[in-house]
Design a protein around this motif. Structure first.
Motif, PDB file in Angstrom:
ATOM      1  N   ARG A  61      23.432 -70.638 -33.207  1.00 53.96           N
ATOM      2  CA  ARG A  61      24.988 -70.641 -32.866  1.00 53.96           C
ATOM      3  C   ARG A  61      24.985 -69.443 -31.583  1.00 53.96           C
ATOM      4  N   PRO A  62      25.247 -70.207 -30.106  1.00 53.19           N
ATOM      5  CA  PRO A  62      25.365 -69.288 -28.898  1.00 53.19           C
ATOM      6  C   PRO A  62      25.995 -67.924 -28.694  1.00 53.19           C
ATOM      7  N   VAL A  63      26.425 -67.439 -30.159  1.00 50.79           N
ATOM      8  CA  VAL A  63      27.331 -66.243 -29.746  1.00 50.79           C
ATOM      9  C   VAL A  63      26.631 -65.514 -30.322  1.00 50.79           C
ATOM     10  N   TYR A  64      25.545 -65.145 -30.764  1.00 51.38           N
ATOM     11  CA  TYR A  64      24.181 -64.434 -31.509  1.00 51.38           C
ATOM     12  C   TYR A  64      23.317 -64.762 -30.655  1.00 51.38           C
ATOM     13  N   ALA A  65      22.573 -65.015 -29.689  1.00 50.62           N
ATOM     14  CA  ALA A  65      21.679 -65.144 -28.815  1.00 50.62           C
ATOM     15  C   ALA A  65      21.611 -64.085 -28.404  1.00 50.62           C
ATOM     16  N   GLY A  66      21.712 -62.930 -28.699  1.00 54.28           N
ATOM     17  CA  GLY A  66      21.610 -61.341 -28.427  1.00 54.28           C
ATOM     18  C   GLY A  66      21.034 -60.261 -29.162  1.00 54.28           C
ATOM     19  N   VAL A  67      21.500 -61.134 -31.172  1.00 53.35           N
ATOM     20  CA  VAL A  67      21.164 -60.516 -31.727  1.00 53.35           C
ATOM     21  C   VAL A  67      20.074 -60.790 -32.491  1.00 53.35           C
ATOM     22  N   VAL A  68      19.016 -60.134 -32.252  1.00 53.53           N
ATOM     23  CA  VAL A  68      17.694 -60.221 -33.581  1.00 53.53           C
ATOM     24  C   VAL A  68      17.419 -59.231 -34.930  1.00 53.53           C
ATOM     25  N   GLU A  69      16.783 -60.474 -35.623  1.00 50.29           N
ATOM     26  CA  GLU A  69      16.280 -59.191 -36.731  1.00 50.29           C
ATOM     27  C   GLU A  69      14.923 -59.014 -36.440  1.00 50.29           C
ATOM     28  N   HIS A  70      14.243 -57.199 -37.060  1.00 45.90           N
ATOM     29  CA  HIS A  70      13.317 -57.038 -36.537  1.00 45.90           C
ATOM     30  C   HIS A  70      12.426 -56.991 -37.272  1.00 45.90           C
ATOM     31  N   SER A  71      10.985 -57.301 -37.409  1.00 45.19           N
ATOM     32  CA  SER A  71       9.733 -56.182 -38.658  1.00 45.19           C
ATOM     33  C   SER A  71       8.862 -56.058 -37.906  1.00 45.19           C
ATOM     34  N   VAL A  72       8.356 -54.548 -38.360  1.00 42.02           N
ATOM     35  CA  VAL A  72       7.972 -53.593 -38.112  1.00 42.02           C
ATOM     36  C   VAL A  72       6.127 -52.908 -39.110  1.00 42.02           C
ATOM     37  N   TYR A  73       4.704 -53.125 -38.339  1.00 41.38           N
ATOM     38  CA  TYR A  73       4.196 -52.826 -39.327  1.00 41.38           C
ATOM     39  C   TYR A  73       2.858 -52.307 -39.122  1.00 41.38           C
ATOM     40  N   VAL A  74       2.952 -51.291 -40.131  1.00 41.30           N
ATOM     41  CA  VAL A  74       1.536 -50.495 -39.069  1.00 41.30           C
ATOM     42  C   VAL A  74       0.615 -50.412 -40.667  1.00 41.30           C
ATOM     43  N   HIS A  75      -0.440 -50.490 -40.646  1.00 46.16           N
ATOM     44  CA  HIS A  75      -1.916 -50.425 -42.073  1.00 46.16           C
ATOM     45  C   HIS A  75      -1.198 -49.209 -42.466  1.00 46.16           C
ATOM     46  N   PRO A  76      -1.142 -49.472 -43.631  1.00 43.30           N
ATOM     47  CA  PRO A  76      -1.062 -47.704 -43.876  1.00 43.30           C
ATOM     48  C   PRO A  76      -2.051 -47.001 -44.005  1.00 43.30           C
ATOM     49  N   GLY A  77      -2.907 -47.295 -43.631  1.00 37.39           N
ATOM     50  CA  GLY A  77      -4.117 -46.839 -43.463  1.00 37.39           C
ATOM     51  C   GLY A  77      -4.373 -45.737 -41.574  1.00 37.39           C
ATOM     52  N   CYS A  78      -3.679 -46.121 -41.089  1.00 38.93           N
ATOM     53  CA  CYS A  78      -3.130 -45.936 -39.204  1.00 38.93           C
ATOM     54  C   CYS A  78      -2.003 -45.505 -39.524  1.00 38.93           C
ATOM     55  N   GLN A  79      -0.880 -44.727 -40.297  1.00 39.95           N
ATOM     56  CA  GLN A  79       0.695 -44.595 -40.472  1.00 39.95           C
ATOM     57  C   GLN A  79       0.077 -42.689 -40.314  1.00 39.95           C
ATOM     58  N   ALA A  80       1.136 -42.284 -39.753  1.00 44.58           N
ATOM     59  CA  ALA A  80       1.349 -41.007 -39.383  1.00 44.58           C
ATOM     60  C   ALA A  80       0.659 -40.163 -38.058  1.00 44.58           C
ATOM     61  N   HIS A  81       0.516 -41.641 -37.262  1.00 45.53           N
ATOM     62  CA  HIS A  81      -0.503 -41.879 -35.748  1.00 45.53           C
ATOM     63  C   HIS A  81       0.698 -41.719 -34.982  1.00 45.53           C
ATOM     64  N   GLY A  82       2.003 -42.503 -34.832  1.00 45.37           N
ATOM     65  CA  GLY A  82       2.728 -43.050 -34.047  1.00 45.37           C
ATOM     66  C   GLY A  82       2.816 -44.243 -33.719  1.00 45.37           C
ATOM     67  N   ILE A  83       2.120 -45.128 -33.800  1.00 46.20           N
ATOM     68  CA  ILE A  83       2.505 -46.489 -33.668  1.00 46.20           C
ATOM     69  C   ILE A  83       3.469 -46.725 -34.365  1.00 46.20           C
ATOM     70  N   GLY A  84       4.037 -46.608 -35.270  1.00 44.12           N
ATOM     71  CA  GLY A  84       5.297 -47.585 -35.905  1.00 44.12           C
ATOM     72  C   GLY A  84       6.585 -47.335 -34.427  1.00 44.12           C
ATOM     73  N   ARG A  85       6.270 -45.862 -34.069  1.00 45.37           N
ATOM     74  CA  ARG A  85       7.211 -45.317 -33.488  1.00 45.37           C
ATOM     75  C   ARG A  85       6.858 -46.326 -32.104  1.00 45.37           C
TER      76      ARG A  85
END
Length: 410
Positions: free
Chosen positions: A317-341
């Motif tokens: 619907r056009p009223v929601y044109a500026g609304v999105v749902e996001h997903s962000v994934y970082v490999h568990p072995g590479c976390q805590a390195h600021g990649i997700g941020r």
């Protein structure tokens, strides 16, 4: 690809004029004077060689907006007689460096003469086309250019190359000619010819789209002079997403499919990422995600994707044109390195560039690290869906989070 031979020959002739002590004009004298071309936009020309001033053919002063700092490395695309390179060399100081790249060997010769006459040592002039920059990736802090990108017939490649050679967090700041999106094509072409845009200028929207496609965020285009018939000089600024050493954030490509899905599956295997248990096929992934606003974080040594971020439409619907749902994934072995941020920061900036005013998602309450990351970047919890679904045999709640832009949709 090299610049068109006729353009190279044209500017080689102008370089020879400057070497002979003649002023070089690449458009009509009146347009040159009225439009702020040449040295009109500069206020720090003392001490520059006459040859650099005579061959100043730009439409602004990119050095003034490049925010150059001591010790940085800067690249000028289409450096001509070297005026912006010499000014940049002053700004970055003896521990910095300024490169100039030009497709005309005569312009490179003129620039070398000017640098020698000015006694500037922290410069290097390269001969080549701006569509294939002869420098390694992540080798410069700032890319500038002065009324040259409009001369290329492959502007997408120019911007992709600028993105490639910039270090993460690096800045793109150029003066260029742009056209209104609604300009009359016939009158526009005549105005472009009058001011010397041999290959045609981009519209403002097209420039934004190409910068976004290359991976740039925080895109800003500021009109600075009106040349009539919908043609303008402009300052064009953008940023390459920042991330830690040894990594790069760039647009997601089809070639990343296997690695993106592997990171997806590794995240699902933790049991804290989603109600899903098996990553979709690439066809399923693409069908569920918007074609833009997709980034990967890659290891620059191996080229391996270690994280990704993407968006889905909330509604058609056009009223929601500026609304999105996001997903962000970082490999568990590479976390805590600021990649997700870093990924999420790049995504937010790109989303705002694209006119998105609300980003939303759902997080399991047990996923404290993800909740903390999102809250640090401006997301807030707007509610809880209690016992909304069973996951590995357990009923689980989902926290609904959203981030409302302060610059888009206000």
């Amino acid at each position: 690809m090299m610049a068109h031979e006729e353009i190279v020959q044209r500017y080689s002739g102008l370089a020879r004029q400057a070497m002979n002590g003649e002023a070089a004009l690449d458009c009509g004298p009146q347009a040159f004077a009225d439009g702020g071309f040449g040295t009109a936009g500069y206020d720090e020309l003392a001490g520059l060689p006459e040859g650099a001033l005579l061959a100043s053919l730009g439409c602004g002063n990119p050095v003034a907006v490049a925010e150059l700092r001591a010790g940085q490395t800067v690249l000028d695309l289409g450096s001509g007689g070297g005026i912006d390179v010499l000014l940049s060399a002053r700004r970055v100081g003896p521990y910095g460096k300024a490169y100039g790249l030009d497709a005309s060997a005569d312009m490179v010769e003129l620039a070398l003469r000017n640098a020698e006459q000015a006694g500037v040592r922290n410069v290097e002039f390269l001969h080549g086309g701006i569509e294939q920059i002869p420098l390694p990736g992540q080798s410069v802090d700032v890319v500038i250019s002065n009324c040259v990108i409009n001369l290329s017939d492959d502007k997408a490649m120019v911007l992709a190359e600028a993105f490639r050679v910039l270090r993460p967090g690096g800045r793109f700041g150029v003066s260029d000619v742009v056209v209104d999106d609604t300009a009359d094509p016939v009158r526009q072409a005549a105005a472009e010819q009058r001011i010397g845009c041999a290959a045609g200028a981009l519209s403002v929207d097209a420039y934004r789209a190409l910068l976004a496609g290359a991976g740039f965020v925080q895109v800003a285009i500021t009109l600075t002079a009106d040349h009539g018939d919908g043609v303008h000089s402009a300052i064009v600024q953008a940023v390459k997403p920042a991330i830690g050493p040894g990594l790069e954030i760039r647009p997601m490509r089809a070639a990343d499919a296997a690695q993106v899905l592997a990171v997806y599956q590794a995240g699902l295997d933790t049991g804290q990422a989603s109600f899903e248990t098996v990553a979709p096929s690439w066809e399923g992934f693409e069908a569920g995600k918007l074609p833009h606003l997709r980034f990967v974080a890659v290891d620059t040594e191996t080229g391996e994707a270690v994280g990704w971020v993407a968006a889905s439409a909330v509604s058609l619907r056009p009223v929601y044109a500026g609304v999105v749902e996001h997903s962000v994934y970082v490999h568990p072995g590479c976390q805590a390195h600021g990649i997700g941020r870093a990924l999420l920061s790049a995504f937010i900036a790109a989303a705002e560039d694209a006119g998105v005013w609300t980003i939303q998602s759902g997080i399991f309450p047990d996923n404290a690290a993800s909740l903390s990351l999102h809250q640090a970047l401006g997301f807030r919890v707007v509610g809880t869906r209690e016992r909304v679904g069973r996951h590995h045999g357990l009923w689980r709640d989902v926290l609904l989070i959203e981030r409302r832009s302060s610059v888009t949709g206000t």
